[in-house]
Design a protein around this motif. Structure first.
Motif, PDB file in Angstrom:
ATOM      1  N   GLU A  50       0.855  -1.186   0.000  1.00 29.22           N
ATOM      2  CA  GLU A  50       0.000   0.000   0.000  1.00 29.22           C
ATOM      3  C   GLU A  50       0.888   1.232   0.000  1.00 29.22           C
ATOM      4  O   GLU A  50       2.081   1.149   0.324  1.00 29.22           O
ATOM      5  N   TRP A 123       4.386   0.628   1.714  1.00 27.35           N
ATOM      6  CA  TRP A 123       4.535  -0.411   2.747  1.00 27.35           C
ATOM      7  C   TRP A 123       4.180  -1.777   2.186  1.00 27.35           C
ATOM      8  O   TRP A 123       3.316  -1.902   1.317  1.00 27.35           O
ATOM      9  N   TRP A 136       4.216  -6.655   8.874  1.00 26.52           N
ATOM     10  CA  TRP A 136       4.589  -5.462   8.113  1.00 26.52           C
ATOM     11  C   TRP A 136       6.107  -5.388   8.076  1.00 26.52           C
ATOM     12  O   TRP A 136       6.751  -5.428   9.120  1.00 26.52           O
TER      13      TRP A 136
ATOM     14  N   PHE B  13      -3.791   7.330   8.296  1.00 29.98           N
ATOM     15  CA  PHE B  13      -2.995   6.231   8.862  1.00 29.98           C
ATOM     16  C   PHE B  13      -2.654   5.245   7.761  1.00 29.98           C
ATOM     17  O   PHE B  13      -3.484   4.978   6.894  1.00 29.98           O
ATOM     18  N   PHE B  14      -1.460   4.685   7.838  1.00 33.05           N
ATOM     19  CA  PHE B  14      -1.058   3.694   6.846  1.00 33.05           C
ATOM     20  C   PHE B  14      -0.484   2.450   7.530  1.00 33.05           C
ATOM     21  O   PHE B  14      -0.004   2.511   8.669  1.00 33.05           O
ATOM     22  N   ALA B  15      -0.564   1.332   6.789  1.00 28.67           N
ATOM     23  CA  ALA B  15       0.063   0.068   7.197  1.00 28.67           C
ATOM     24  C   ALA B  15      -0.313  -0.292   8.634  1.00 28.67           C
ATOM     25  O   ALA B  15      -1.485  -0.309   8.978  1.00 28.67           O
ATOM     26  N   LYS B  16       0.711  -0.568   9.465  1.00 27.18           N
ATOM     27  CA  LYS B  16       0.423  -1.041  10.821  1.00 27.18           C
ATOM     28  C   LYS B  16      -0.372  -0.014  11.629  1.00 27.18           C
ATOM     29  O   LYS B  16      -1.225  -0.383  12.435  1.00 27.18           O
ATOM     30  N   ARG B  18      -2.606   1.987  10.548  1.00 28.35           N
ATOM     31  CA  ARG B  18      -4.007   1.911  10.091  1.00 28.35           C
ATOM     32  C   ARG B  18      -4.708   0.725  10.758  1.00 28.35           C
ATOM     33  O   ARG B  18      -5.843   0.837  11.215  1.00 28.35           O
ATOM     34  N   GLU B  19      -3.998  -0.391  10.833  1.00 28.78           N
ATOM     35  CA  GLU B  19      -4.600  -1.570  11.465  1.00 28.78           C
ATOM     36  C   GLU B  19      -4.836  -1.351  12.957  1.00 28.78           C
ATOM     37  O   GLU B  19      -5.881  -1.719  13.486  1.00 28.78           O
ATOM     38  N   PRO B  86       4.528   4.752   9.453  1.00 32.55           N
ATOM     39  CA  PRO B  86       5.358   3.679  10.026  1.00 32.55           C
ATOM     40  C   PRO B  86       6.598   3.475   9.152  1.00 32.55           C
ATOM     41  O   PRO B  86       6.651   3.993   8.031  1.00 32.55           O
TER      42      PRO B  86
END
Lengths: 154, 91
Positions: A50, A123, A136, B13-16, B18-19, B86
């Motif tokens: 993403e 990412w 991740w 928020f992105f990646a971790k 966001r989760e 992140p």
């Protein structure tokens, strides 16, 4: 020209090569980053990418400016990054750079992939075989990653 | 003093992150002061959105520019875009 793209489609190395090739150039140098099927003994079945898309394109443009400042004879720069699900072995990133002689484009491609890993907000999540576990990833080049901080204790 | 005025920003928020946050962003994050230290802003966001466990391994972007230095004070306007970044893993 700079040819920058984030896409959910499969990357076409030949097409980017053709776009970047130029009649004044004797070289197109290519880097193709592909997805690996293993990490520390675990089998990777799938990778998910993403991006912060607007900022990623902006950062790629800045990177192109930096390349042109360092290697003024570079003619065309292409950077295509794939997003979404990328099956193992397929390309996640393709970088193609043309220049009149090979030295500049070879060095510029090396520089570009290293800098991309440091600064372009994209990412990747690895999904492993069994139990649906995933992680991740963090590029060791990224200055705020745990790996970088552990190796560069202030 | 104008720098005590709160501002509303877009937050991504992105990646971790966001989760962990459970959302990809909000159009309506309230920042208490228009002039704020990056570290203070990051603390606010991390406390509010369940990001404390990754607080020391994320940075902020302000209007698509990294705020690399947490001790820096930035000036934020209504409608600005903030993002939690992140560690990146492109390529």
């Amino acid at each position: 020209m700079n040819y920058l793209k984030l896409t959910f489609d499969k990357l076409d190395v030949g097409a980017l090569n053709d776009q970047v090739a130029h009649e004044s150039c004797g070289a197109v140098s290519l880097f193709v980053g592909t997805t690996r099927d293993n990490f520390e003994g675990k089998t990777v079945v799938l990778l998910e990418y993403e991006a912060y898309e607007a900022m990623a394109i902006k950062t790629m443009n800045l990177l192109c400016e930096e390349v042109r400042a360092r290697w003024p004879d570079v003619v065309n720069i292409g950077i295509h990054h794939r997003l979404g699900t990328v099956p193992v072995k397929e390309a996640s990133v393709v970088i193609a750079i043309s220049s009149p002689h090979r030295k500049s484009s070879l060095e510029a491609v090396h520089f570009t992939i290293d800098e991309l890993k440091k600064s372009v907000p994209v990412w990747k999540k690895e999904l492993y075989d069994g139990e649906g576990s995933s992680e991740w990833k963090e590029n060791s080049e990224c200055t705020w990653s745990k790996k970088y901080k552990d190796n560069h204790i202030l | 003093m104008s720098n005590t005025d709160s501002v509303r920003v877009k937050l991504l928020f992105f990646a971790k992150s966001r989760e962990l946050a459970g959302v990809s962003g909000t159009d309506d994050f309230l920042v208490p002061h228009a002039e704020i230290k990056c570290s203070e802003l990051l603390d606010l966001i991390c406390n509010r959105y369940n990001l404390s466990i990754i607080r020391n391994n994320v940075i902020l972007a302000h209007n698509e520019q990294y705020c690399a230095d947490l001790s820096e004070t930035i000036r934020i306007r209504n409608g600005d875009e903030l993002a939690v970044i992140p560690p990146i893993s492109g390529g």
